[in-house]
Design a protein around this motif. Structure first.
Motif, short mmCIF file in Angstrom:
data_model
loop_
_atom_site.label_atom_id
_atom_site.label_comp_id
_atom_site.label_asym_id
_atom_site.label_seq_id
_atom_site.Cartn_x
_atom_site.Cartn_y
_atom_site.Cartn_z
N LEU A 64 0.85 -1.18 0.00
CA LEU A 64 0.00 0.00 0.00
C LEU A 64 0.89 1.24 0.00
O LEU A 64 1.82 1.33 0.80
CB LEU A 64 -0.90 0.00 1.24
CG LEU A 64 -2.05 1.00 1.28
CD1 LEU A 64 -3.17 0.55 0.35
CD2 LEU A 64 -2.57 1.16 2.70
N THR A 65 0.62 2.18 -0.92
CA THR A 65 1.44 3.38 -1.04
C THR A 65 0.58 4.62 -0.81
O THR A 65 -0.18 5.03 -1.70
CB THR A 65 2.10 3.46 -2.42
OG1 THR A 65 2.84 2.26 -2.67
CG2 THR A 65 3.03 4.66 -2.51
N PRO A 66 0.67 5.24 0.37
CA PRO A 66 -0.17 6.42 0.66
C PRO A 66 0.24 7.63 -0.17
O PRO A 66 1.42 7.87 -0.42
CB PRO A 66 0.10 6.68 2.16
CG PRO A 66 0.66 5.39 2.69
CD PRO A 66 1.44 4.81 1.55
N GLY A 67 -0.77 8.40 -0.59
CA GLY A 67 -0.53 9.64 -1.31
C GLY A 67 -0.56 10.83 -0.37
O GLY A 67 -0.34 10.71 0.83
N THR A 68 -0.85 12.00 -0.93
CA THR A 68 -0.86 13.25 -0.16
C THR A 68 -2.19 13.40 0.58
O THR A 68 -3.25 13.24 -0.02
CB THR A 68 -0.66 14.45 -1.09
OG1 THR A 68 0.57 14.29 -1.79
CG2 THR A 68 -0.64 15.75 -0.31
#
Length: 394
Positions: free
Chosen positions: A273-277
């Protein structure tokens, strides 16, 4: 961190249960919805609504509430109770539609199985220990063989086997969130949610205290969790609830401490999982304790429950799920919307308002995602979870 109506003040306040009762209407079966579907004939069959509550608080409930509702109007009628379950603050259905599971959110945490008979009656099948304190969320693996639960107070997640009759076996896994360290103002890890990704191969656990989402692979033979990665949010974010886009490549996080929503990329192959802004909730400055996100079955709109602001934020989903565009906020018509859920056909949205002890209902416009209040609020003491049987839930 100090949160209104904190779970920490509720743990250890226990009440015993009593007799069983019956529902006013039998469960209904959800009709599969196409992701591209924008015009659907409303399901007019009567539905059954289950209500999670706290039984250990003043003015709380006495068990799992049972009510009926009509469609498409969404008018809620009648009320009975399934007793014998302490603090059933979160509910989740089995894929078969024949069993519902409830957390027992107390110091000695448990999970309880409740059978749903064809005649609309309910029968408690038994309770198993989660091995932790204050379980606040649970979900059933799509295989129907494993129940996953999150212990908020002790910061751990557990797995229980599900028998053919829907009853629960002894716990097969208990994993504590020991790293990374808790975020600013936190007193330790607080596992708040555990859910299976759309690919079915990974299980994700959201920890509010550690500002982290953990990814596990579930051994489907032994019921054991193996951590494969974790995603760290910014310090003090307080991630609470994760909801996947139907496409399976993106997920959305409601962060209750810093009052934001985060769009995350998701890789089904690795579970990463790659969180954004972080982005706005539309509720203005300060925190409004965002609780939960829902995404429509066609993946075009998302809704966020804001407890402090007493509103629902509407987002347009863009870029195939890669972006959320804030449209507006709508008053929820109650106090402290803790949980929201769609009806099986997606035409209604129910909101459980904890402080006002009510459930409000909205008609969902499939063309623009607009929400329109229907009827009058339904009285439901300490309503903290609402489950239309057969609905899609995160």
């Amino acid at each position: 961190m100090t949160v209104p109506t904190s779970r920490r003040t509720l743990l250890g306040a226990l009440l015993a249960g009593g007799a069983l009762t019956t529902a006013p209407a039998p469960p209904t079966t959800a009709r599969p919805a196409s992701r591209r579907e924008t015009s659907v004939v409303p399901d007019r069959r009567p539905g059954t609504l289950l209500l999670g509550t706290y039984t250990s608080t003043a003015g709380g409930g006495t068990g799992i509430g049972v009510a009926g509702y009509d469609r498409p109007a969404g008018r809620i009628t009648g009320r009975t109770t399934v007793t014998g379950v302490d603090n059933p603050s979160y509910l989740a259905p089995h894929p078969s539609g024949t069993t519902v599971y409830a957390v027992d959110e107390q110091e000695q945490g448990g999970v309880t199985a409740v059978a749903l008979a064809a005649d609309g009656t309910f029968r408690v099948l038994g309770t198993r220990s989660t091995g932790g304190a204050g379980p606040c969320h649970l979900s059933v693996h799509p295989s129907g063989r494993w129940l996953l639960s999150a212990n908020y107070a002790s910061g751990s997640v557990a797995v229980h086997p599900i028998a053919a009759d829907g009853s629960l076996g002894e716990r097969t896994a208990l994993v504590a969130h020991t790293a990374p360290s808790p975020g600013p103002g936190q007193d330790g890890p607080h596992a708040h949610q555990i859910v299976t990704a759309p690919d079915g191969g990974h299980v994700l656990a959201v920890d509010l205290g550690n500002d982290t989402v953990y990814t596990y692979r579930l051994d489907l033979r032994r019921g054991v969790l193996h951590q494969v990665s974790y995603a760290l949010l910014r310090p003090g974010a307080g991630p609470r609830h994760l909801t996947f886009h139907p496409g399976g490549r993106f997920a959305y996080l409601a962060c209750e401490v810093d009052n934001t929503v985060v769009v995350c990329g998701y890789d089904p192959a690795t579970g990463t999982l790659t969180p954004g802004t972080p982005q706005a909730t539309g509720t203005g400055p300060g925190t409004s304790y965002p609780a939960q996100l829902l995404v429509t079955g066609d993946g075009r709109f998302a809704y966020l429950a804001n407890r402090g602001h007493n509103s629902l934020t509407r987002y347009a989903v863009e870029g195939g799920g890669a972006a959320l565009r804030l449209i507006d906020t709508v008053p929820v018509g109650g106090d402290f919307p803790r949980h929201i859920a769609f009806s099986p056909d997606g035409g209604l949205l129910f909101a459980a308002n904890q402080r006002s002890g009510t459930v409000t209902v909205f008609a969902v416009d499939r063309a623009d995602g607009g929400l329109r209040r229907t009827g009058t609020p339904f009285a439901a003491p300490a309503a903290v979870c609402v489950l239309p049987l057969g609905s899609r839930r995160g």
